[in-house]
Design an enzyme around this catalytic site. Structure first.
Site, PDB file in Angstrom:
ATOM      1  N   HIS A   1      -7.506  39.072  86.033  1.00  0.00           N
ATOM      2  CA  HIS A   1      -7.978  39.086  84.769  1.00  0.00           C
ATOM      3  C   HIS A   1      -9.513  39.432  84.792  1.00  0.00           C
ATOM      4  CE1 HIS A   1      -7.282  38.180  80.323  1.00  0.00           C
ATOM      5  NE2 HIS A   1      -8.429  38.635  80.287  1.00  0.00           N
TER       6      HIS A   1
ATOM      7  N   HIS B   1     -12.665  42.505  82.699  1.00  0.00           N
ATOM      8  CA  HIS B   1     -13.060  43.442  82.152  1.00  0.00           C
ATOM      9  C   HIS B   1     -14.131  44.489  82.937  1.00  0.00           C
ATOM     10  CE1 HIS B   1     -10.841  41.940  78.701  1.00  0.00           C
ATOM     11  NE2 HIS B   1     -11.032  40.696  79.346  1.00  0.00           N
TER      12      HIS B   1
ATOM     13  N   ARG C   1     -14.946  47.556  81.922  1.00  0.00           N
ATOM     14  CA  ARG C   1     -15.577  48.460  80.632  1.00  0.00           C
ATOM     15  C   ARG C   1     -15.778  49.971  80.754  1.00  0.00           C
ATOM     16  NH1 ARG C   1     -14.927  43.982  77.649  1.00  0.00           N
ATOM     17  NH2 ARG C   1     -16.418  42.458  77.940  1.00  0.00           N
TER      18      ARG C   1
ATOM     19  N   ASN D   1      -8.820  47.251  77.619  1.00  0.00           N
ATOM     20  CA  ASN D   1      -9.317  47.383  76.333  1.00  0.00           C
ATOM     21  C   ASN D   1     -10.641  48.218  76.493  1.00  0.00           C
ATOM     22  OD1 ASN D   1     -10.638  45.050  77.702  1.00  0.00           O
ATOM     23  ND2 ASN D   1     -11.186  44.028  75.539  1.00  0.00           N
TER      24      ASN D   1
ATOM     25  N   HIS E   1      -2.209  38.170  76.032  1.00  0.00           N
ATOM     26  CA  HIS E   1      -3.320  37.494  75.125  1.00  0.00           C
ATOM     27  C   HIS E   1      -2.777  36.809  74.149  1.00  0.00           C
ATOM     28  CE1 HIS E   1      -7.913  37.333  73.440  1.00  0.00           C
ATOM     29  NE2 HIS E   1      -6.995  37.321  72.320  1.00  0.00           N
TER      30      HIS E   1
ATOM     31  N   HIS F   1      -5.488  33.426  80.241  1.00  0.00           N
ATOM     32  CA  HIS F   1      -6.468  32.218  79.954  1.00  0.00           C
ATOM     33  C   HIS F   1      -5.739  31.056  78.993  1.00  0.00           C
ATOM     34  CE1 HIS F   1      -6.396  35.095  76.501  1.00  0.00           C
ATOM     35  NE2 HIS F   1      -7.388  36.056  76.991  1.00  0.00           N
TER      36      HIS F   1
ATOM     37  N   ASP G   1     -11.580  36.033  83.750  1.00  0.00           N
ATOM     38  CA  ASP G   1     -11.788  36.790  82.473  1.00  0.00           C
ATOM     39  C   ASP G   1     -13.362  37.173  82.515  1.00  0.00           C
ATOM     40  OD1 ASP G   1     -11.357  37.975  80.061  1.00  0.00           O
ATOM     41  OD2 ASP G   1     -10.981  36.142  78.965  1.00  0.00           O
TER      42      ASP G   1
HETATM   43  O1  DOR Z   1     -13.949  36.595  75.774  1.00  0.00           O
HETATM   44  C1  DOR Z   1     -13.148  37.428  75.792  1.00  0.00           C
HETATM   45  N1  DOR Z   1     -13.794  38.711  76.039  1.00  0.00           N
HETATM   46  N2  DOR Z   1     -11.921  37.467  75.231  1.00  0.00           N
HETATM   47  C2  DOR Z   1     -11.275  38.531  75.214  1.00  0.00           C
HETATM   48  O2  DOR Z   1     -10.025  38.467  74.643  1.00  0.00           O
HETATM   49  C3  DOR Z   1     -11.859  39.732  75.318  1.00  0.00           C
HETATM   50  C4  DOR Z   1     -12.944  39.828  76.241  1.00  0.00           C
HETATM   51  C5  DOR Z   1     -13.763  41.145  76.092  1.00  0.00           C
HETATM   52  O3  DOR Z   1     -13.070  42.259  76.234  1.00  0.00           O
HETATM   53  O4  DOR Z   1     -14.959  40.941  76.138  1.00  0.00           O
HETATM   54 ZN    ZN Z   2      -7.819  37.884  76.385  1.00  0.00          ZN
HETATM   55 ZN    ZN Z   3      -9.577  39.168  78.980  1.00  0.00          ZN
END
Ligand code: DOR
Ligand code: ZN
Ligand code: ZN
Length: 434
Positions: free
Chosen positions: A66, A68, A70, A100, A185, A238, A311
């Protein structure tokens, strides 16, 4: 090209440390031999590369399901390259990235772009998730078949919860028919409305609205019922609340196909630790009460929660400087995860080293059916070497990620990764500097 890691302290079947020589060839672990093994001693003469791991721990490359990255769209926060570099520096060899981005990974082209960029970076293995709904808006399902075909490994609208139960049920039915997992989520928007820390001591003290535990657990409960009805592999992101842990424990006990993850920060920090209105302590789900932290730890210990994920959610300093209320949710995680958990749980005698390592390697591999996560002959040579004795304060200036958003700045931690190999290729090496 023969490669050898000698004098490696590895964890054996019994979870005890044992000194071995690892022979790597063609990107695979060819042999794990005793240090006196004649054939290996001979092979050492002709090896292209010999690493002496004396005094170091050698484990399977860490897996983070999990994260990100970007890219595309938010390259000022992170790129696939900087994210992959940060992962390697944190000892990770496989990471699964959330959709995302902008555009959202909701069509085959974006999946392909992520895979291409990862290949170009040529650092760690990057596994893309695709969105459940177009633009993660919760209105219309994406084309699951095309996304799977392009290389997506599961479906998730991470960042937001899927608000409509019928939409989630349809997604699960479709995913089940394709033998793909749905990763959720869990957040019911109607129970959140504007909160940015948990509902609890901190929110009361500061007179601000909090995010209640039920906003997470209500989705967990709903989705468990939908997973039972559809037969899908349902994976909860999470987990942060006692109520969610309880629901997942029950679901598992009656044979529903549910798995779950927990983040280091939800195991180590509670809302009572938040020093003030500092956005480096703002993430979603938020830091919960000490009681929730304890429930997450217990859930991990009894197998209710299967794995640890970071995360990793980098944001720019400008964005985080907007303050607790306005800054985006998220903290970086790759480069502190292992030392943090090692120092807090293994050094203190609460967990065995084997327990921590498995929750970050073999367990994510088992749940997501990956061919890595174990040091065994024939497996990909995804390997991490760790110096358990090296003590160092967390300094975001040393991070490879573009993100500096961490609540752990200044924390003195032990157990830093010093070298990482992916398919036998060294992708991070800090041994020369010692
Ligand atoms: O803390 C978080 N950051 N929770 C999320 O659900 C999204 C993530 C983000 O994309 O920054
Ligand atoms: Zn999330
Ligand atoms: Zn996340």
């Amino acid at each position: 090209m023969l490669q050898i890691i000698k004098n490696a302290n590895i964890l054996n079947q019994q979870g005890e440390l044992e000194r071995k020589t690892i022979v790597i060839d063609e990107g695979k672990i060819q042999k794990i031999a005793g240090v006196e093994d004649e054939a290996v001693l001979t092979a050492e003469q002709s090896a292209h590369n010999v690493t002496d791991a004396s005094g170091k721990l050698v484990i399977p490359g860490l897996i983070d399901m999990h994260v990100h990255l970007r890219e595309p769209g938010f390259e000022h926060k992170e790129t696939i390259e900087t994210g992959a570099r940060s992962a390697a520096q944190g000892g990770f060899t496989t990471i699964a990235c959330m959709p995302n981005t902008r555009p959202v990974t909701d069509n085959a082209d974006v999946v392909k772009l992520v895979l291409d960029k990862a290949k170009e970076a040529d650092l760690v293995k990057v596994l893309p998730y695709a969105a459940i709904t177009k633009n993660e808006l919760g209105r219309e399902l994406t084309d699951f078949a095309a996304l799977k075909e392009a290389g997506a490994i599961g479906f998730t609208d991470d960042g937001v919860g899927v608000q409509n139960a019928q939409m989630m049920k349809d997604a699960m039915s479709l995913a089940a028919s394709m033998d793909m997992p749905v990763i959720a989520h869990c957040e019911d928007d109607s129970l959140v409305v504007g909160g940015y820390v948990t509902e609890g001591e901190f929110s009361k003290r500061h007179g601000i609205k909090g995010i209640p535990n039920e906003s997470e657990a209500i989705h967990v409960g709903r989705d468990i019922l939908l997973a039972e009805a559809t037969g899908v592999h349902y994976h909860v992101c999470h987990v942060s609340t006692e109520q969610s842990v309880r629901l997942i424990r029950l679901a598992k006990s009656i044979g529903i196909k549910v798995t779950a993850e927990v983040c280091p920060h939800h195991l180590v920090l509670s809302d009572e630790d938040i020093p003030g209105m500092d956005a480096n302590w703002k993430m979603n789900p938020p830091l919960r009460s000490p009681r929730d932290v304890q429930a997450c730890i217990e859930g991990l210990l009894d197998g209710t929660l299967d794995m640890i994920v970071t995360d990793h959610a980098p944001h720019s300093e400008e964005e985080k400087a907007k303050g607790m209320e306005l800054a985006p949710f998220g903290i970086v995680g790759f480069e502190t995860a292992f030392p943090l958990l090692y120092t807090k749980f293994v050094e203190t005698g609460l967990w065995s080293l084997d327990f921590l390592v498995k929750r970050m390697t073999a367990d994510p591999a088992r749940v997501f059916r990956l061919d890595t996560g174990k040091l065994e002959e024939g497996a990909p040579a995804d390997i991490t070497m760790i110096d358990l004795n090296q003590e160092q304060a967390v300094d975001p200036a040393n991070f490879a990620t573009k993100g500096r958003n961490t609540p752990f700045t200044g924390w003195k931690l032990k157990g830093w990764p010093v070298q990482t190999w992916v398919d036998g290729k060294s992708v991070w090496n800090n041994t020369v500097q010692q």
